[in-house]
Design a protein around this motif. Structure first.
Motif, short mmCIF file in Angstrom:
data_model
loop_
_atom_site.label_atom_id
_atom_site.label_comp_id
_atom_site.label_asym_id
_atom_site.label_seq_id
_atom_site.Cartn_x
_atom_site.Cartn_y
_atom_site.Cartn_z
N ILE A 44 0.84 -1.20 0.00
CA ILE A 44 0.00 0.00 0.00
C ILE A 44 0.87 1.25 0.00
N ILE A 45 1.94 1.25 0.80
CA ILE A 45 2.81 2.43 0.89
C ILE A 45 3.49 2.69 -0.45
N VAL A 46 4.07 1.66 -1.05
CA VAL A 46 4.75 1.83 -2.34
C VAL A 46 3.74 2.19 -3.43
N PHE A 47 2.58 1.55 -3.38
CA PHE A 47 1.51 1.84 -4.35
C PHE A 47 1.08 3.30 -4.27
N SER A 250 -1.97 10.77 10.12
CA SER A 250 -2.70 11.14 8.91
C SER A 250 -3.23 12.57 9.01
N GLY A 251 -3.86 12.90 10.14
CA GLY A 251 -4.37 14.26 10.33
C GLY A 251 -3.25 15.29 10.38
N LEU A 288 -9.23 16.99 10.38
CA LEU A 288 -10.06 16.35 11.41
C LEU A 288 -10.87 15.20 10.81
N MET A 289 -11.38 15.41 9.63
CA MET A 289 -12.12 14.34 8.96
C MET A 289 -11.20 13.17 8.65
N SER A 290 -9.95 13.48 8.28
CA SER A 290 -8.97 12.43 8.01
C SER A 290 -8.74 11.58 9.25
N VAL A 291 -8.62 12.24 10.40
CA VAL A 291 -8.42 11.50 11.66
C VAL A 291 -9.61 10.59 11.94
N GLY A 302 -6.58 3.26 6.42
CA GLY A 302 -5.96 4.36 7.16
C GLY A 302 -4.49 4.51 6.82
N LEU A 303 -3.80 3.37 6.62
CA LEU A 303 -2.39 3.41 6.25
C LEU A 303 -2.22 4.08 4.89
N TYR A 304 -3.11 3.75 3.95
CA TYR A 304 -3.08 4.40 2.64
C TYR A 304 -3.30 5.90 2.80
N TRP A 305 -4.27 6.28 3.63
CA TRP A 305 -4.59 7.69 3.83
C TRP A 305 -3.40 8.42 4.46
#
Length: 411
Positions: A44-47, A250-251, A288-291, A302-305
């Motif tokens: 996911i991270i590399v993608f 992420s936030g 905040l929405m991201s969190v 969440g990891l992708y985000w």
């Protein structure tokens, strides 16, 4: 092991975008698998990095427009102030013409950045679909789960899925439904795990090598990417703290990215911009929405985000450094040249079309003219030949000959 990131593929307008992105993710997965690494988190991270880099040119174009917009905006706001209290139709049309003249002056249009957004939107939505439905787009991952289900006999299928059929005799749709049931992410499906059944129960009767690969797929530094952080309260304090890292980072990354973007998007007279207040609210609401989303959704999404927010922040730093070296006058001049070329092409197309219309009208005119310049004798001869061709031996032909004879005698 619970809640694997897995689901059947769906169609719709996003399907071609998701298919392409799925192939990219599949190549990344195969690369890690070649090294003996079976981990969805690393994929996911590399993608995310690859996709964001592919979208970087569009992001830069959008930032260029926003930088130029900072120059145009004071002129547009001055026009809007000029007609602020004038609501009649003539004033509104005059305002539109003056604003259009400003955009023409800078060689752009009000929809200058819309194309990049239109292209990016289906890609972003398709990204979520791929990350949430990895086995639907990454065939090697799906094959692992198919091997698990194919290895179950009829009694085990009855025990785990309440299906009286051996796993290797399922139809394609039944197989997908069983994969969804293992995920337990969709409710109301035609197939679900029987009460009390855990994924670990199924893996316990699975070939060890396959079971180990599946267990390592969603394990990311001790976190199960198939579970949401909100569902990890009972998993222990250390696990819960580790799970909180994803939504918090992420936030934070998204907030920093927004702050960096504002350095480019500072507009002269922004305090007079009626949208300024709304933009400030959105700049804080988005992180905040991201969190919140990373808290309630699976840790894999969440990891992708989080990875996307981090990469976006780093890209914004790069873009800021690049944009400092770019003169806004160069952007304006380039836009004017592009606008002039487009206008020239439009004129050429209009000229070709006009020539075709004129040629067609000349052809029709020549036909009409040639018909109108025929003498009376030529017309009479033409009629006579046509009548003769219609059948010289018929009663109609003889009647026509009598009529012609009478007409000539009368003359």
């Amino acid at each position: 092991m619970e809640n694997f990131i897995i689901a059947t593929q769906t169609g719709g307008i996003l399907k071609p975008f998701a298919w392409i992105l799925g192939k990219i993710l599949e190549v990344i997965y195969d690369g890690f698998a070649f090294l003996g690494i079976y981990n969805i988190g690393l994929c996911i991270i590399v993608f995310t990095l690859v996709v964001r880099m592919l979208m970087l040119p569009m992001t830069i174009k959008q930032q260029k427009f926003q930088k130029m917009n900072a120059v145009m905006n004071p002129e547009i706001q001055a026009i809007q102030k000029k007609y602020k209290n004038k609501k009649d139709q003539q004033s509104q049309l005059a305002q539109q013409e003056e604003i259009k003249a400003v955009y023409d002056k800078y060689g752009t249009s009000p929809t200058g950045s819309c194309l990049q957004l239109i292209i990016q939107m289906p890609i972003l939505f398709a990204l979520y679909r791929v990350v949430m439905n990895i086995p639907a787009y990454v065939q090697p991952v799906k094959d692992l789960y198919i091997k698990v289900i194919n290895g179950l006999d009829a009694s085990q299928m009855k025990q785990f899925f309440n299906i009286n059929t051996a796993g290797n005799k399922l139809s394609s749709s039944q197989m997908n439904n069983c994969i969804d049931a293992m995920n337990s992410a969709r409710s109301g499906g035609s197939v679900s795990l029987t009460k009390g059944t855990e994924i670990s129960d199924i893996l316990a009767v699975t070939e060890k090598g396959i079971a180990n690969k599946i267990e390592s797929l969603n394990d990311f530094f001790g976190l199960n990417l198939g579970m949401s952080p909100s569902a990890m309260f009972n998993a222990g304090m250390i696990t819960l703290i580790a799970a909180l890292v994803i939504p918090v980072l992420s936030g934070l990354f998204q907030l920093l990215s927004v702050q960096l973007m504002q350095k480019i998007n500072k507009v002269a007279g922004a305090q007079d911009n009626p949208m300024a207040g709304s933009m400030k609210v959105m700049n804080f609401m988005m992180p905040l929405m991201s969190v919140y989303m990373c808290w309630i959704l699976s840790a894999g999404l969440g990891l992708y985000w989080m990875a996307g927010s981090l990469i976006m922040m780093l890209q914004q730093i790069f873009i800021n450094l690049y944009m400092k070296k770019v003169d806004v006058n160069d952007i304006i001049e380039a836009n004017r040249e592009k606008a002039a070329k487009k206008a020239e092409k439009r004129k050429e197309k209009q000229g070709i079309y006009r020539e075709k219309v004129l040629e067609a009208s000349k052809t029709n005119t020549r036909t009409m003219t040639s018909s109108s310049t025929m003498t009376a004798e030529e017309k009479e001869e033409k009629i006579r030949k046509a009548k003769a061709a219609s059948g010289s031996g018929s009663l109609t032909a003889k009647a026509n000959m009598v009529k012609d004879f009478n007409d000539k005698n009368n003359k």
